[in-house]
Write a protein that holds these residues in place. Structure first.
Motif, PDB file in Angstrom:
ATOM      1  N   LEU A 379     -99.059 -36.532 -19.044  1.00  0.00           N
ATOM      2  CA  LEU A 379    -100.287 -36.121 -19.742  1.00  0.00           C
ATOM      3  C   LEU A 379    -100.005 -35.839 -21.215  1.00  0.00           C
ATOM      4  CD1 LEU A 379    -101.827 -33.675 -17.081  1.00  0.00           C
ATOM      5  CD2 LEU A 379    -102.509 -36.042 -17.550  1.00  0.00           C
ATOM      6  N   ILE A 380     -98.908 -35.162 -21.492  1.00  0.00           N
ATOM      7  CA  ILE A 380     -98.576 -34.856 -22.896  1.00  0.00           C
ATOM      8  C   ILE A 380     -98.377 -36.157 -23.677  1.00  0.00           C
ATOM      9  CG2 ILE A 380     -96.873 -33.828 -24.442  1.00  0.00           C
ATOM     10  CD1 ILE A 380     -96.302 -31.741 -22.244  1.00  0.00           C
ATOM     11  N   ARG A 381     -97.581 -37.046 -23.091  1.00  0.00           N
ATOM     12  CA  ARG A 381     -97.267 -38.306 -23.764  1.00  0.00           C
ATOM     13  C   ARG A 381     -98.530 -39.131 -24.038  1.00  0.00           C
ATOM     14  NH1 ARG A 381     -91.832 -38.878 -22.956  1.00  0.00           N
ATOM     15  NH2 ARG A 381     -91.701 -38.176 -20.815  1.00  0.00           N
ATOM     16  N   HIS A 382     -99.452 -39.098 -23.090  1.00  0.00           N
ATOM     17  CA  HIS A 382    -100.609 -39.992 -23.158  1.00  0.00           C
ATOM     18  C   HIS A 382    -101.796 -39.384 -23.895  1.00  0.00           C
ATOM     19  CE1 HIS A 382    -102.905 -43.461 -21.869  1.00  0.00           C
ATOM     20  NE2 HIS A 382    -103.878 -42.673 -21.429  1.00  0.00           N
ATOM     21  N   ASN A 383    -101.743 -38.074 -24.228  1.00  0.00           N
ATOM     22  CA  ASN A 383    -102.991 -37.387 -24.601  1.00  0.00           C
ATOM     23  C   ASN A 383    -103.757 -38.045 -25.736  1.00  0.00           C
ATOM     24  OD1 ASN A 383    -102.881 -35.334 -27.196  1.00  0.00           O
ATOM     25  ND2 ASN A 383    -100.830 -35.590 -26.382  1.00  0.00           N
ATOM     26  N   ARG A 384    -103.064 -38.488 -26.771  1.00  0.00           N
ATOM     27  CA  ARG A 384    -103.810 -39.019 -27.918  1.00  0.00           C
ATOM     28  C   ARG A 384    -104.391 -40.400 -27.662  1.00  0.00           C
ATOM     29  NH1 ARG A 384    -100.570 -38.557 -33.262  1.00  0.00           N
ATOM     30  NH2 ARG A 384     -98.712 -38.813 -31.948  1.00  0.00           N
ATOM     31  N   GLN A 385    -103.870 -41.076 -26.608  1.00  0.00           N
ATOM     32  CA  GLN A 385    -104.421 -42.397 -26.259  1.00  0.00           C
ATOM     33  C   GLN A 385    -105.565 -42.294 -25.248  1.00  0.00           C
ATOM     34  OE1 GLN A 385    -100.702 -42.352 -26.474  1.00  0.00           O
ATOM     35  NE2 GLN A 385    -101.387 -42.879 -28.534  1.00  0.00           N
ATOM     36  N   ALA A 386    -105.700 -41.138 -24.614  1.00  0.00           N
ATOM     37  CA  ALA A 386    -106.650 -41.047 -23.489  1.00  0.00           C
ATOM     38  C   ALA A 386    -108.076 -41.303 -23.945  1.00  0.00           C
ATOM     39  CB  ALA A 386    -106.547 -39.663 -22.840  1.00  0.00           C
ATOM     40  N   GLU A 387    -108.813 -42.034 -23.138  1.00  0.00           N
ATOM     41  CA  GLU A 387    -110.211 -42.355 -23.461  1.00  0.00           C
ATOM     42  C   GLU A 387    -111.162 -41.866 -22.383  1.00  0.00           C
ATOM     43  OE1 GLU A 387    -111.487 -43.557 -26.206  1.00  0.00           O
ATOM     44  OE2 GLU A 387    -109.563 -43.932 -27.198  1.00  0.00           O
ATOM     45  N   SER A 388    -110.612 -41.453 -21.252  1.00  0.00           N
ATOM     46  CA  SER A 388    -111.469 -41.065 -20.127  1.00  0.00           C
ATOM     47  C   SER A 388    -110.676 -40.126 -19.228  1.00  0.00           C
ATOM     48  CB  SER A 388    -111.876 -42.320 -19.351  1.00  0.00           C
ATOM     49  OG  SER A 388    -112.097 -42.024 -17.984  1.00  0.00           O
ATOM     50  N   ILE A 389    -111.378 -39.264 -18.513  1.00  0.00           N
ATOM     51  CA  ILE A 389    -110.685 -38.371 -17.577  1.00  0.00           C
ATOM     52  C   ILE A 389    -109.934 -39.192 -16.519  1.00  0.00           C
ATOM     53  CG2 ILE A 389    -112.633 -38.072 -15.963  1.00  0.00           C
ATOM     54  CD1 ILE A 389    -110.075 -35.360 -17.075  1.00  0.00           C
ATOM     55  N   GLU A 390    -110.410 -40.417 -16.286  1.00  0.00           N
ATOM     56  CA  GLU A 390    -109.725 -41.273 -15.304  1.00  0.00           C
ATOM     57  C   GLU A 390    -108.276 -41.546 -15.716  1.00  0.00           C
ATOM     58  OE1 GLU A 390    -111.146 -41.833 -12.434  1.00  0.00           O
ATOM     59  OE2 GLU A 390    -113.006 -40.916 -13.151  1.00  0.00           O
ATOM     60  N   ASP A 391    -108.019 -41.564 -17.012  1.00  0.00           N
ATOM     61  CA  ASP A 391    -106.638 -41.763 -17.483  1.00  0.00           C
ATOM     62  C   ASP A 391    -105.730 -40.655 -16.957  1.00  0.00           C
ATOM     63  OD1 ASP A 391    -107.653 -43.869 -18.881  1.00  0.00           O
ATOM     64  OD2 ASP A 391    -107.432 -42.958 -20.871  1.00  0.00           O
ATOM     65  N   ALA A 392    -106.238 -39.424 -16.965  1.00  0.00           N
ATOM     66  CA  ALA A 392    -105.436 -38.303 -16.482  1.00  0.00           C
ATOM     67  C   ALA A 392    -105.246 -38.394 -14.969  1.00  0.00           C
ATOM     68  CB  ALA A 392    -106.114 -36.978 -16.849  1.00  0.00           C
ATOM     69  N   LEU A 393    -106.301 -38.761 -14.278  1.00  0.00           N
ATOM     70  CA  LEU A 393    -106.213 -38.845 -12.816  1.00  0.00           C
ATOM     71  C   LEU A 393    -105.248 -39.956 -12.403  1.00  0.00           C
ATOM     72  CD1 LEU A 393    -110.016 -38.375 -12.005  1.00  0.00           C
ATOM     73  CD2 LEU A 393    -108.211 -36.642 -12.185  1.00  0.00           C
ATOM     74  N   ARG A 394    -105.240 -41.045 -13.187  1.00  0.00           N
ATOM     75  CA  ARG A 394    -104.329 -42.151 -12.903  1.00  0.00           C
ATOM     76  C   ARG A 394    -102.871 -41.697 -13.063  1.00  0.00           C
ATOM     77  NH1 ARG A 394    -107.902 -45.936 -14.732  1.00  0.00           N
ATOM     78  NH2 ARG A 394    -107.281 -45.357 -16.840  1.00  0.00           N
ATOM     79  N   ILE A 395    -102.625 -40.887 -14.067  1.00  0.00           N
ATOM     80  CA  ILE A 395    -101.255 -40.375 -14.257  1.00  0.00           C
ATOM     81  C   ILE A 395    -100.829 -39.549 -13.044  1.00  0.00           C
ATOM     82  CG2 ILE A 395     -99.932 -38.665 -15.597  1.00  0.00           C
ATOM     83  CD1 ILE A 395    -101.439 -39.863 -18.117  1.00  0.00           C
ATOM     84  N   ALA A 396    -101.753 -38.751 -12.510  1.00  0.00           N
ATOM     85  CA  ALA A 396    -101.434 -37.945 -11.321  1.00  0.00           C
ATOM     86  C   ALA A 396    -101.237 -38.828 -10.095  1.00  0.00           C
ATOM     87  CB  ALA A 396    -102.555 -36.939 -11.072  1.00  0.00           C
TER      88      ALA A 396
END
Lengths: 402, 402
Positions: A379-396
């Motif tokens: 999540l930390i690594r990806h935060n500035r690229q994230a465009e949707s909450i789905e990005d966070a869920l995909r990481i999990a």
């Protein structure tokens, strides 16, 4: 503060007796100190004859976890009670009622929520809270929007910023979330079996850059009056009710820090399912429930926040075309970054979470820890690229190989 | 504030007489009220027999420009004197000396800088200030760095933020720089011949989005203790000396707002060369001087700021690889955006600049106004893409067709 001293149980009872709303009659009161936090005394005062009760929370002038060596201003009791009062007005029904505050004694007398359970414990025990996403999104959308430059008089806001300057408690966050975990710091508490993972983080320059950016936001972005410590140990729940407690870390900071705190703690429980789910199928189901709760919370939060803005936005400049979208995109990115930082520190920083630390089997615990670290750093690594909450869920999901 | 009243000249003399550092002997003092600002009385107190003198600046409880209808807190005199004292410690020699402050009377007694000239006037008269870039970059680098989370104790910084909460004067900036110029607002003061240009800006959605983002930064980014009004009317100069005065707008905000203010006012003078330069060749030379001053100021500022960081940076997290570069890049973008916003408002907002307004010939004045608007909107539009100060200089060059 000259009258300040830690209350005895007898004194706590004496104060409780003055709250006629709760104890209109004179039957015997009994007190029990139930504080399991590190910073406060918590007295549960009950009247067995009537079944009535209340809570007295008193700040201690130091952090219990490190003895008297970490002094903390008692001013935090003022901050806590003032934040609680503001939050209860902005988000009615989602906080305990406050009966009385006393800044000399650094205490707040409030509603007893013993019919609720601390959400962290509830989740560990497999509880399901179908109203939680609705409630917590309401709490966050309203408390954050109406204390920001979007939703309140901007000159008055500056005075509220002043009222909630909170150096001592901010320092705990600054040190324990945004600093120590990224160095071989003496405050870290690292189980031997994951020391290699901590060391890899200390060498990770990409991660340290992202953490520096998040730390800067925490230090400088006076966006809204935050709860400041919105983990599942600061939330009481039943299937029907949600009550947010303990805003002693309240200060003006970046909104994503509150939203990210909720998500981080749901994700820590998600990682802990390595142990708490008895089999593969229940584990899968439980994890889907947790990710759905995150998804629902974000989507409801965003919807409510935008609706408040459309209806109550006070600033015509902020109606510029595209600005609200840009704001929400940045808020999502912040949320994901802070969720990551709040996840990592709970694995080997000073203060852990019961979801993971109470897993008795070392192998399962280690799996949960590594899983949480993979999610948190992702999540930390990806935060500035994230465009949707789905990005966070995909990481999990990917962290558990799905 | 009960003792507050605007001083008479006789009272000003009485106060001046108590400053034994300046007036050790008892000869006659004479006073002259020389305030040409909108918010204060300024008494120049001289002792003809000795040639000694000082300045007494007293805040008025309203803005003169709009009569008593715009009340202003006298607390700004406290803010001004406290900011001046901090700045004089952080950037020795670059502010007037402070002899005495009185918060009840809302006044500051300070060094007389009559041997200097207000830089705006100096530039209009064709003055050249070869030390200016060196001095102003030093002032900004040191005052901004050492009041930020990069250069001072982060808990103490929060108390300084509190001390400089400045709602009244921030509101002037919020309204007159980041709001009114982008709407058909009654506070605007638009010459008929450029009304079409103002109307084009009111319809420009790209510009309004950028201004919303800049406004948000001004409202929320508590990065450093700003001067807050660092235009060329707040700077006294000689070819050898630079003194920054009048920090009554001081508050914790985005660093780029101060740096951008300097650049905007150099660019307003650049636009005004349509009139002030007698011929094409001197105009070209003068404009090159102004652009070189911006270039030198930025490059020196960046170099000094980075050097302070390397030597005095207090935060190990902020030593993350790439973070300083990222920070300076963002600071440059902010600087360019704020420079643009500060340029536009001076053309048809409430408060103009003498560089342009005193051009007697309407055609030349209109050319200068349109040129300034082209530069200002160009900077605002480009700010988030900017990668180098050369981008800003190119916008200024292209506006005059070079």
């Amino acid at each position: 503060m000259s009258q300040y001293h830690p209350l005895s149980e007898a004194e706590a009872i004496e104060i409780a007796r003055t709250i006629k709303d709760v104890f209109p009659t004179g039957e015997e009161l009994v007190s029990k100190e139930i504080g399991d936090g590190n910073l406060n005394l918590v007295f549960h005062i009950a009247q067995p004859a009537t079944g009535r009760s209340l809570i007295i929370k008193q700040a201690l002038p130091y952090a219990k976890v490190v003895g008297e060596s970490w002094p903390l201003s008692l001013d935090r009791a003022r901050i806590e009670s003032e934040a609680l009062i503001r939050q209860s007005k902005l988000a009615p029904g989602l906080t305990p009622r406050v009966y009385k505050t006393d800044s000399e004694l650094a205490l707040t007398v409030m509603e007893d929520l013993s019919d609720h359970v601390i959400m962290r414990r509830g989740l560990i025990q497999g509880g399901v809270y179908p109203k939680f996403a609705e409630h917590i999104s309401e709490f966050m959308a309203r408390t954050l929007f109406f204390t920001s430059d979007l939703g309140m008089n901007q000159q008055e806001k500056k005075r509220v910023v002043e009222e909630f300057v909170n150096p001592d408690l901010c320092k705990i966050t600054e040190d324990l979330i945004f600093d120590a975990p990224y160095f071989d710091d003496e405050t870290n508490s690292i189980e031997d079996h994951i020391r290699d993972a901590a060391e890899a983080i200390w060498r990770d320059e990409e991660l340290r850059l992202e953490v520096a950016l998040l730390r800067e936001k925490f230090l400088t972005h006076a966006q809204a009056l935050l709860h400041g410590d919105l983990h599942t140990g600061s939330i009481f729940v039943t299937p029907e009710s949600t009550k947010v407690i303990d805003p002693e870390f309240a200060y003006y900071g970046p909104m994503g820090f509150d939203v990210g705190a909720v998500f981080a703690n749901l994700l820590l429980n998600y990682a802990a399912q390595e142990h708490w789910s008895p089999d593969e199928s229940s584990r899968r189901e439980r994890r889907a429930y947790l990710l759905n709760t995150i998804r629902d919370t974000w989507n409801l939060f965003e919807k409510k926040f935008r609706a408040l803005w459309d209806e109550h936005g006070i600033d015509r400049v902020f109606r510029a075309k595209g600005y609200q979208d840009d704001y929400m995109r940045r808020l999502l990115k912040d949320t994901i970054g802070f969720a990551g930082a709040k996840t990592v520190r709970r694995i080997y920083g000073l203060s852990h979470v019961a979801d993971i630390d109470t897993i008795p089997d070392a192998t399962a615990r280690e799996r949960a820890q590594r899983l949480a670290l993979a999610i948190g750093t992702g999540l930390i690594r990806h935060n500035r690229q994230a465009e949707s909450i789905e990005d966070a869920l995909r990481i999990a999901s990917r962290a558990i190989g799905e």
